[in-house]
Design an enzyme around this catalytic site. Structure first.
Site, PDB file in Angstrom:
ATOM      1  N   GLU A  52       0.755  -1.308  -0.092  1.00 32.00           N
ATOM      2  CA  GLU A  52      -0.008   0.035  -0.025  1.00 32.00           C
ATOM      3  C   GLU A  52       0.920   1.479  -0.149  1.00 32.00           C
ATOM      4  O   GLU A  52       0.400   2.226  -0.674  1.00 32.00           O
ATOM      5  CB  GLU A  52      -0.754   0.087   1.283  1.00 32.00           C
ATOM      6  CG  GLU A  52      -1.838  -0.964   1.482  1.00 32.00           C
ATOM      7  CD  GLU A  52      -1.415  -2.130   2.131  1.00 32.00           C
ATOM      8  OE1 GLU A  52      -2.071  -2.944   2.809  1.00 32.00           O
ATOM      9  OE2 GLU A  52      -0.225  -2.523   2.179  1.00 32.00           O
ATOM     10  N   CYS A  80      -2.867  -2.592   7.576  1.00 32.09           N
ATOM     11  CA  CYS A  80      -2.368  -2.586   8.825  1.00 32.09           C
ATOM     12  C   CYS A  80      -2.512  -0.812   9.189  1.00 32.09           C
ATOM     13  O   CYS A  80      -3.097  -0.043   8.537  1.00 32.09           O
ATOM     14  CB  CYS A  80      -0.939  -2.730   9.040  1.00 32.09           C
ATOM     15  SG  CYS A  80       0.180  -1.553   8.152  1.00 32.09           S
TER      16      CYS A  80
END
Length: 153
Positions: A52, A80
């Site tokens: 990401e 996360c």
């Protein structure tokens, strides 16, 4: 949504082949693919080299902008805390992910992000091709454990 996840899954498989934790990500602007990435933590010796984080940086450079409003992030695993922070800071319009991450997922697993942060400007969808994404992670960690009895990443 299901078709756009193809690129993220393809990148997760590439990470798997490179013995990285198999997480892949893709950013689209409408139907246009802007950027793709996979985890590179091991290769880069960096705990922040998540798919990401990398794909957001690539998309920002590609579009020569500071924010990604109007863009969608597809990722194989629930982001996360670090990645969710970057997703919100980049002002992505939509987050789509495959499988939950029970240990460190920061969207619905460990924390329900929509109850903690100002997320009114981002649409979040989970469970897209969930089984396929989860099985890739499960296989990776099963094989990692069975190499020598412990996970060595």
């Amino acid at each position: 949504m299901f078709d756009k996840m193809d690129q993220a899954i393809k990148m997760a498989k590439k990470a798997y082949e490179e013995q990285e934790v198999p997480v892949g990500a893709a950013i689209y602007q409408g139907d246009r693919l802007i950027a793709v990435a996979h985890n590179l933590c091991k290769k880069n010796n960096s705990p922040t080299a998540h798919a990401e984080m990398i794909v957001i940086e690539q998309a920002l450079r590609s579009l020569q902008t500071t924010y990604l409003q109007g863009c969608e992030l597809y990722v194989t695993i629930e982001p996360c805390m670090m990645c969710m922070g970057a997703i919100l800071a980049a002002r992505l319009s939509r987050l789509v992910y495959g499988a939950i991450e029970p240990q460190s997922g920061f969207v619905e697993s460990t924390v329900h992000i929509q109850t903690l942060a100002n997320t009114k400007n981002i649409e979040i969808y989970s469970g897209i091709r969930e089984e396929e994404c989860a099985k890739l992670m499960q296989r990776f960690f099963y094989e990692a454990r069975n190499r020598d009895g412990k996970i060595t990443l």
